[in-house]
Design an enzyme around this catalytic site. Structure first.
Site, PDB file in Angstrom:
ATOM      1  N   ASP A 102       0.778  -1.176   0.193  1.00 30.35           N
ATOM      2  CA  ASP A 102      -0.221  -0.239  -0.283  1.00 30.35           C
ATOM      3  C   ASP A 102       0.775   1.396   0.278  1.00 30.35           C
ATOM      4  OD1 ASP A 102      -2.626  -1.676   0.031  1.00 30.35           O
ATOM      5  OD2 ASP A 102      -2.341  -0.933   2.676  1.00 30.35           O
TER       6      ASP A 102
HETATM    7  N1  URA Z   1      -1.360  -5.580   3.750  1.00 26.77           N
HETATM    8  C1  URA Z   1      -1.935  -4.784   3.822  1.00 26.77           C
HETATM    9  O1  URA Z   1      -2.558  -4.074   4.627  1.00 26.77           O
HETATM   10  N2  URA Z   1      -1.116  -3.528   3.433  1.00 26.77           N
HETATM   11  C2  URA Z   1      -0.011  -3.913   2.861  1.00 26.77           C
HETATM   12  O2  URA Z   1       0.528  -3.027   2.077  1.00 26.77           O
HETATM   13  C3  URA Z   1       1.166  -5.201   2.504  1.00 26.77           C
HETATM   14  C4  URA Z   1       0.077  -5.959   3.679  1.00 26.77           C
END
Ligand code: URA
Length: 227
Positions: A102
């Site tokens: 993310d």
């Molecule tokens: N899970 C999440 O919620 N975000 C990420 O970036 C990776 C795994």
């Protein structure tokens, strides 16, 4: 692409002509005379016909990057800076991501021009572990360990997450190990435990690839020794 199709297309000899060249022992793939005219050829294979280059072999390229927060896990975007904007390599435009993070998350991101390598790392069936350090806005209850191991029903995808390993390191700090990568997976799993929100999410390992301690946020390096 099949070898006979590549030869037919590049040399303009038709499928029958290509097959005759291959079966006549005049085509070499990666240094060896080809015998199977229908074998699959990738862009990483050098193909010669009577010693002349029909296809030059592309070099496999694998990179690791320490993604800072605020950078998008994408190769292009009209608004945000992407991981590719941080990489200064002559072949960077051939790269794609082997798994995303993310925008707010940090840590290890792998990039490659080899689809088979990235698929093997991302496919849940291969059970490649992804390890994250997670900070939370309130203490993590012990029952969360079992809930992560049982899996959560994700109605949007119509699936139950695979067993995940949760280790509580401190009241508000945990290590999470997943073998899959669903959209916002860790955030969604924690949210199911009394609405816990994350204050940080940092990926430290993907399979055998560990984020090196001396790779600062925003830095990248080539991973050597993979073929
Ligand atoms: N899970 C999440 O919620 N975000 C990420 O970036 C990776 C795994």
């Amino acid at each position: 692409m099949k070898l006979e199709d590549l030869i037919a297309k590049r040399l303009g000899v038709g499928t029958r002509g290509a097959r005759a060249l291959i079966l006549g022992g005049r085509v070499a793939v990666a240094g060896a005379i080809a015998v199977d005219h229908r074998r699959e050829i990738s862009r990483f294979d050098e193909v010669l016909c009577e010693g002349a280059v029909v296809q030059a072999a592309m070099k496999r390229l694998h990179l690791m990057l320490h993604k800072p927060a605020g950078i998008l896990s994408a190769t292009s975007d009209p608004v945000h800076r992407t991981v590719l904007d941080l990489i200064d390599h002559p072949d960077k435009d051939t790269l794609h991501l082997a798994g995303r993070l993310d925008r707010s998350s940090t840590g290890l991101v792998l990039l490659t021009n080899d689809g088979r390598w990235s698929e093997a790392l991302s496919d849940p069936a291969t059970k490649v572990e992804k390890v994250y350090l997670v900070g939370t806005d309130r203490p993590i209850p012990m029952e969360a360990v079992e809930r992560f191991a049982e899996g959560f029903w994700f109605a949007t995808e119509g699936l139950t997450t695979r067993p995940a390993h949760l280790e509580i390191l401190e009241e508000c700090l945990a290590r999470v190990t997943l073998v899959e990568g669903r959209y916002h997976q860790i955030k969604r799993m924690f949210h199911r435990i009394d609405g816990i929100r994350l204050t940080s999410l940092h990926r430290v390992r993907i399979g055998p690839h560990e984020l090196p301690g001396d790779l600062a946020a925003g830095q990248w390096r080539v991973i050597a020794g993979i073929d």
